[in-house]
Each structure stands twice: as structure tokens, then as C-alpha cells.
Design a protein around this motif. Structure first.
Motif, short mmCIF file in Angstrom:
data_model
loop_
_atom_site.label_atom_id
_atom_site.label_comp_id
_atom_site.label_asym_id
_atom_site.label_seq_id
_atom_site.Cartn_x
_atom_site.Cartn_y
_atom_site.Cartn_z
N VAL A 229 0.94 -1.39 -0.08
CA VAL A 229 0.16 0.06 0.09
C VAL A 229 0.82 1.05 -0.06
O VAL A 229 0.60 2.41 -0.66
N ALA A 230 1.85 1.15 0.63
CA ALA A 230 2.89 2.30 0.80
C ALA A 230 3.47 2.68 -0.60
O ALA A 230 3.65 4.02 -1.07
N ALA A 231 3.98 1.51 -1.21
CA ALA A 231 4.57 1.71 -2.59
C ALA A 231 3.58 2.26 -3.68
O ALA A 231 3.81 2.99 -4.39
N LEU A 232 2.38 1.71 -3.47
CA LEU A 232 1.36 2.49 -4.52
C LEU A 232 1.02 3.80 -4.15
O LEU A 232 0.72 4.60 -5.05
N ALA A 233 1.03 4.24 -2.86
CA ALA A 233 0.96 5.49 -2.42
C ALA A 233 1.93 6.37 -2.92
O ALA A 233 1.61 7.78 -3.09
N LEU A 234 3.10 5.90 -3.23
CA LEU A 234 4.23 6.66 -3.48
C LEU A 234 4.49 6.89 -4.96
O LEU A 234 5.13 7.56 -5.71
N GLY A 235 3.58 6.21 -5.49
CA GLY A 235 3.41 6.42 -7.41
C GLY A 235 3.95 5.05 -7.98
O GLY A 235 3.76 5.22 -9.20
N ALA A 236 4.14 3.96 -7.11
CA ALA A 236 4.37 2.63 -8.01
C ALA A 236 3.05 2.29 -8.45
O ALA A 236 1.83 2.43 -7.94
#
Length: 363
Positions: A229-236
Motif C-alpha cells: 500500500v505504501a509503494a502504491l501511495a508513493l506512485g508505484a
């Protein structure tokens, strides 16, 4: 939430979940690739560990197990020029360990290595036509990349800095793997050898996402739904997970490596070049403490491991990982011993649940 908010990687690769299994040479198996792909992620085979015929057989095994897309991964290093003097110095540095274990320091096996992607491997790609082909340490030559893309395969590659990500996009990749410093195994760096300036995942991913127009795949320190979830929030648009899959029964690693993973801590890994000649993150052991972890002593990648092979074999037979490369990322402590397919489905379900809860909390 029942659907992923960013479908770019899902549509690009034809998969259900934005979860890629890291290739992990000398650890991954066809059974692992089958399980991950069948569960809706993207399984992978590490071409660097196979001969041509061996890789052909492994691809056939995967295709017998699933009709879903999978990834074939290759190294893109330049084979080093033989350096007898450096080899002698490296063997001399290890001589005391040979004597300690009752081995003859003069009796070392031939220098080993890994074959980089070449015309022969490219011909195999044209034969087996995988959905995705990934590269580590940059890209092969332009003509080889064009041949791979002509098969219909999507090409992806690792970047450890924004500059490397831009370089990869300029040279035609369909997506960039943003590899943070936390990741286990070999660093994917190719524009710089300076390990002191390598970037962590949390800082790297959003900067790469801002710098390139192709989708970004985050890797490094991601082992559970929180990381996804953190990676997706960062733009991944997706994540690539390696260390968490090392706990699965489909993996093939020495028992000493399994035991080390079970007791791994957040500060228990380090970057080392002792085992192959190129920086890679692994669990700290005796060799890393006493000789490195980073040193000028080993021969160039990928030849350093030849002189270590007798030490590793003797130590492992006695239950010791003193001379074994035990690759792992900084989030190893979050690993769960689940079958690879179940782990993939569980990570996807838990991440979707967290994304759904986040959406509800914003209303």
C-alpha cells in the motif's frame, strides 16, 4: 475495495495482482514461478542460473503448470578480463580459512561465473516467447533489446537512481523497477558503483515516478500489505517482492540460509561484494564480518565465488553459514512461511483490504 486503483501494470502484463516475484538466482524454482503466476501475480525464472537447455526445460515446466504470464530475467554485466594476479591475491586472503577447515589452499575449483544475456539467450526468447523479459545491471545492446521486443515481450529493468530510471526509459523499457537500498540480493546499479549514494525505497519510488512516463515497480523492503500500500501511495503501479518468497516451500536454498532467515533482524543484513565480486545485500556472517563486508580483495563479478566454493561446501556440511551468501532484504523479519501461491493471494487480499479501509476513512 475489490479492484486495484492503478491498472497500468495489470494491463501491461495481463495479470490480476500488481505483485511480481523477484527472480532470485540460485533460489527460485519453476514451481515458485508457477505458483505465483497461477495466483494472479507475475512469477519469474532467473535465466542467470541456467544453461540454454536448462532454461528451455524450466520454461516448459512452468508452461505445464500454468498458462498465465511469467517473467524471464537475465543479467547484463560485461564479463571481466582475466586477472591472474588478483585471483592469486583473493585465494591468498582466504588461505587461512582453508587451513582452518582442513582444505588445501592450492586446490581451488576453476573460476565460476554467470553468462550475461547474449544472442543465444535472445534466440531462446524468440523461441519460447515469454510475456515479460527483465534485465539486471542495465540493458543488453540495442539490437538485442529490439529483438526481444519484436517477440511481443514487455521489457523491464532495475534502476537504483533516478538517472538510471531515465536512462532505461530512454532506451525503451516498458516499465522501470525502482530498486531501493533495502532490497536483498544484487544491487541493480549500472551507471555508478558508489554504494554510499544508493537511495532507499521510500525516497526513490516517488522521484522515479515523477521522472519517467512508464509505470514504476517498487522493490526493496516490501514484504507485507503495508509495504504494498505504501509503494502504491508513493506512485508505484506494482511491487516486486523477493525476500518474503524465500520463506515459501517452493524455494531452493541451503538449510543454513533458511535458519538465518528465521532469526533475521532489521539491522542484520549488509551490502557485500565478497561472494560474487559485486555488491549484494545478505545476512551478515563470519566472512562478511572478518573480510568485508565490502572489500577490494575479491575478483571481479561474477568470478569471486569460485574460490569460496570449497569453504562453503565444507562449512554447510557442518551446519555453518560462515561462507554462504545468504541474500535477504531488510524486511526479512516480516516473512511468513506460506506456499507461494497462498502468499501471493494473501498479500493481494490484505493490501486491497487496507486500500478499501483507507478509502472509507477519507469519506
Amino acid at each position: 475495495m475489490t479492484a486495484w486503483p492503478d491498472r497500468r501494470i495489470l494491463d501491461l502484463f495481463g495479470i490480476d495482482h500488481p505483485i511480481l516475484q523477484a527472480p532470485m538466482a540460485n533460489a527460485s524454482t519453476p514451481a515458485m514461478a508457477v505458483a505465483v503466476s497461477a495466483a494472479g501475480g507475475l512469477g519469474a525464472l532467473p535465466g542467470a542460473q541456467y544453461t540454454l537447455d536448462g532454461l528451455r526445460s524450466a520454461v516448459a515446466e512452468v508452461r505445464q503448470g500454468t498458462s498465465r504470464p511469467f517473467n524471464l530475467n537475465f543479467f547484463c554485466h560485461t564479463p571481466p578480463v582475466p586477472d591472474p594476479a588478483r585471483l592469486m591475491a583473493w585465494r591468498a586472503r582466504l588461505a587461512s580459512y582453508y587451513v582452518e577447515l582442513g582444505l588445501d589452499p592450492a586446490d581451488t575449483p576453476p573460476v565460476g561465473g554467470r553468462t550475461p544475456f547474449d544472442a543465444d539467450f535472445c534466440a531462446l526468447i524468440e523461441e519460447v516467447r515469454p510475456a515479460v523479459v527483465s534485465f539486471h545491471f542495465g540493458l543488453p545492446g540495442k539490437l538485442l533489446v529490439e529483438r526481444v521486443k519484436a517477440t511481443g515481450a514487455k521489457v523491464i529493468a532495475s534502476a537504483t537512481t533516478v538517472a538510471e530510471a531515465r536512462w532505461l526509459e530512454h532506451h525503451g523499457v516498458d516499465a522501470v523497477i525502482a530498486m531501493g537500498l533495502e532490497a536483498g540480493g544484487h544491487r541493480g546499479n549500472f551507471l555508478s558503483d558508489d554504494m554510499a549514494t544508493q537511495v532507499g525505497t521510500f525516497a526513490l519510488v516517488p522521484q522515479v515516478a515523477d521522472a519517467v512516463s512508464v509505470p514504476v515497480i517498487a522493490t526493496g523492503g516490501i514484504a507485507d500489505a503495508r509495504g504494498i500500500v505504501a509503494a502504491l501511495a508513493l506512485g508505484a503501479s506494482a511491487v516486486q517482492i523477493g525476500t518474503a518468497y524465500l520463506f515459501c516451500p517452493e524455494i531452493k536454498i541451503p538449510e543454513v540460509h533458511r535458519q538465518a532467515l528465521e532469526s533475521a533482524t532489521d539491522d542484520g543484513t549488509a551490502l557485500t561484494n565478497l561472494f560474487t565480486g559485486r555488491p549484494a545485500r545478505g545476512i551478515v556472517n563470519r566472512l562478511m564480518r572478518e573480510v568485508g563486508p565490502l572489500s577490494d580483495a575479491p575478483t571481479a563479478f561474477p568470478t569471486a565465488g569460485g574460490a569460496l566454493a570449497p569453504l562453503r561446501a565444507k562449512a554447510e556440511a557442518a551446519g555453518s553459514g560462515d561462507f554462504t551468501n545468504q541474500w535477504a532484504g531488510q524486511a526479512a523479519r516480516l516473512g511468513r512461511a506460506l506456499p507461494a501461491g497462498e502468499l501471493t493471494r494473501t498479500l493481494a487480499a490484505e493490501a486491497l483490504a487496507r486500500l478499501g479501509a483507507h478509502q472509507i476513512s477519507r469519506r
